[in-house]
Design an enzyme around this catalytic site. Structure first.
Site, PDB file in Angstrom:
ATOM      1  CE  LYS A  32      -2.273   1.618   3.714  1.00 30.31           C
ATOM      2  NZ  LYS A  32      -2.070   3.077   3.675  1.00 30.31           N
ATOM      3  CB  THR A 121      -9.096   1.565  11.783  1.00 26.68           C
ATOM      4  OG1 THR A 121      -8.058   1.977  10.894  1.00 26.68           O
ATOM      5  CG2 THR A 121      -9.944   0.524  11.096  1.00 26.68           C
ATOM      6  CD  GLN A 192      -4.982   2.290  12.903  1.00 25.53           C
ATOM      7  OE1 GLN A 192      -6.071   2.837  13.028  1.00 25.53           O
ATOM      8  NE2 GLN A 192      -4.450   2.028  11.726  1.00 25.53           N
TER       9      GLN A 192
HETATM   10  O1  C5P Z   1       0.768   1.083  10.988  1.00 31.15           O
HETATM   11  P1  C5P Z   1      -0.665   0.674  10.788  1.00 31.15           P
HETATM   12  O2  C5P Z   1      -0.832  -0.840  10.669  1.00 31.15           O
HETATM   13  O3  C5P Z   1      -1.590   1.275  11.822  1.00 31.15           O
HETATM   14  O4  C5P Z   1      -1.048   1.303   9.382  1.00 31.15           O
HETATM   15  C1  C5P Z   1      -2.348   1.241   8.858  1.00 31.15           C
HETATM   16  C2  C5P Z   1      -2.342   1.848   7.497  1.00 31.15           C
HETATM   17  O5  C5P Z   1      -3.668   1.776   6.975  1.00 31.15           O
HETATM   18  C3  C5P Z   1      -1.929   3.313   7.442  1.00 31.15           C
HETATM   19  O6  C5P Z   1      -1.194   3.486   6.237  1.00 31.15           O
HETATM   20  C4  C5P Z   1      -3.234   4.080   7.379  1.00 31.15           C
HETATM   21  O7  C5P Z   1      -3.127   5.257   6.605  1.00 31.15           O
HETATM   22  C5  C5P Z   1      -4.158   3.082   6.657  1.00 31.15           C
HETATM   23  N1  C5P Z   1      -5.588   3.192   6.937  1.00 31.15           N
HETATM   24  C6  C5P Z   1      -6.123   3.098   8.205  1.00 31.15           C
HETATM   25  N2  C5P Z   1      -7.474   3.212   8.401  1.00 31.15           N
HETATM   26  C7  C5P Z   1      -8.301   3.398   7.369  1.00 31.15           C
HETATM   27  C8  C5P Z   1      -7.771   3.481   6.072  1.00 31.15           C
HETATM   28  C9  C5P Z   1      -6.409   3.368   5.885  1.00 31.15           C
HETATM   29  O8  C5P Z   1      -5.377   2.885   9.165  1.00 31.15           O
HETATM   30  N3  C5P Z   1      -9.606   3.446   7.559  1.00 31.15           N
END
Ligand code: C5P
Length: 239
Positions: A32, A121, A192
């Site tokens: 991603k 999230t 998160q």
């Molecule tokens: O490091 P981590 O596992 O928390 O990263 C999650 C990734 O997913 C980040 O790049 C964040 O921008 C993305 N993301 C998210 N929640 C969403 C959509 C995308 O955490 N709803």
């Protein structure tokens, strides 16, 4: 269910990205590229990753008026990425325009999969109610956005693991549920809020999982990736 977990390449430079990818040369990855990497390095970053034969989810979460999103998606489709997204809060017309733009910009082959972000999230129900003045529960809000995005022509949503089963029930099991907020039990949640481990994601019906820091900040990222992959799909063997 896709057997490869998607790795979030949240790095500022190509040099750091390349150094991270070095131990993964034998793996065919789904990665991603988000705002951090794309906005600081531009479209050239996509070429460089594609040259390594990895599939790409371009996570730019577009949210603007329908015409701007349509024209932007037309351009982004030319990068030949595999998956891309918008914010469902941008509205049904904007989501439909995003799909049109992708279709118009896809010269050959398959158009990129289009996802809609429901609620991030990193958001809690309390925060959603306080800041967005949404009075229904977080799950209801996510389900509403999922239904809207399906009607607008999106292929699926980005949501937390905890909403995946209800979305399948409402929108059908083929409607994709791509779930970030994935953590191994021993890891920190960081910013998160709605986190879950890969096994729970599998049990709750996620179509794909997105994993960032649990892999990118691990002492041995390849090993961490293999562990996530094993829990998620029960596939590769970890010694
Ligand atoms: O490091 P981590 O596992 O928390 O990263 C999650 C990734 O997913 C980040 O790049 C964040 O921008 C993305 N993301 C998210 N929640 C969403 C959509 C995308 O955490 N709803």
């Amino acid at each position: 269910m896709e057997k490869e977990p998607i790795i979030a390449l949240d790095f500022p430079t190509w040099e750091e990205t390349e150094a991270f990818l070095q131990p993964f040369q034998k793996e065919s990855l789904f990665v991603k590229v988000g705002m951090e990497l794309y906005l600081q390095n531009g479209p050239a970053i996509i070429e460089k990753i594609k040259a390594k034969n990895h599939r790409i989810f371009l996570d730019l979460k577009l949210h603007d008026i329908p015409n701007t999103v349509k024209q932007s998606m037309k351009g982004l489709a030319r990068l030949d990425v595999d998956m891309i997204n918008v914010h469902a809060a941008g509205g049904q017309n904007m989501m439909a325009a995003a799909r049109e733009g992708l279709e118009q910009g896809t010269a050959k082959g398959k158009r990129p999969i289009l996802l809609a972000v429901t609620q991030l999230t990193s958001a809690s129900e309390d925060q959603m109610k306080r800041e967005q003045l949404i009075s229904v529960s977080l799950e209801e809000s996510v389900l509403h956005y999922a239904q809207l995005s399906k009607e607008a022509g999106c292929d699926g949503v980005v949501c937390s693991v905890y909403e995946a089963a209800a979305i399948s029930e409402k929108c059908g099991s083929h409607f994709m549920k791509v779930t970030p907020g994935i953590r191994m039990k021993e890891d920190q949640a960081n910013d998160q809020q709605r986190v879950a481990d890969p096994k729970l994601a599998k049990d709750r019906g996620s179509t794909m999982i997105v994993v960032g820091r649990s892999i990118t900040k691990a002492e041995r990222p390849l090993l961490a990736y293999q562990k996530v992959k094993q829990l998620w799909g029960g596939m590769s063997h970890v010694k």
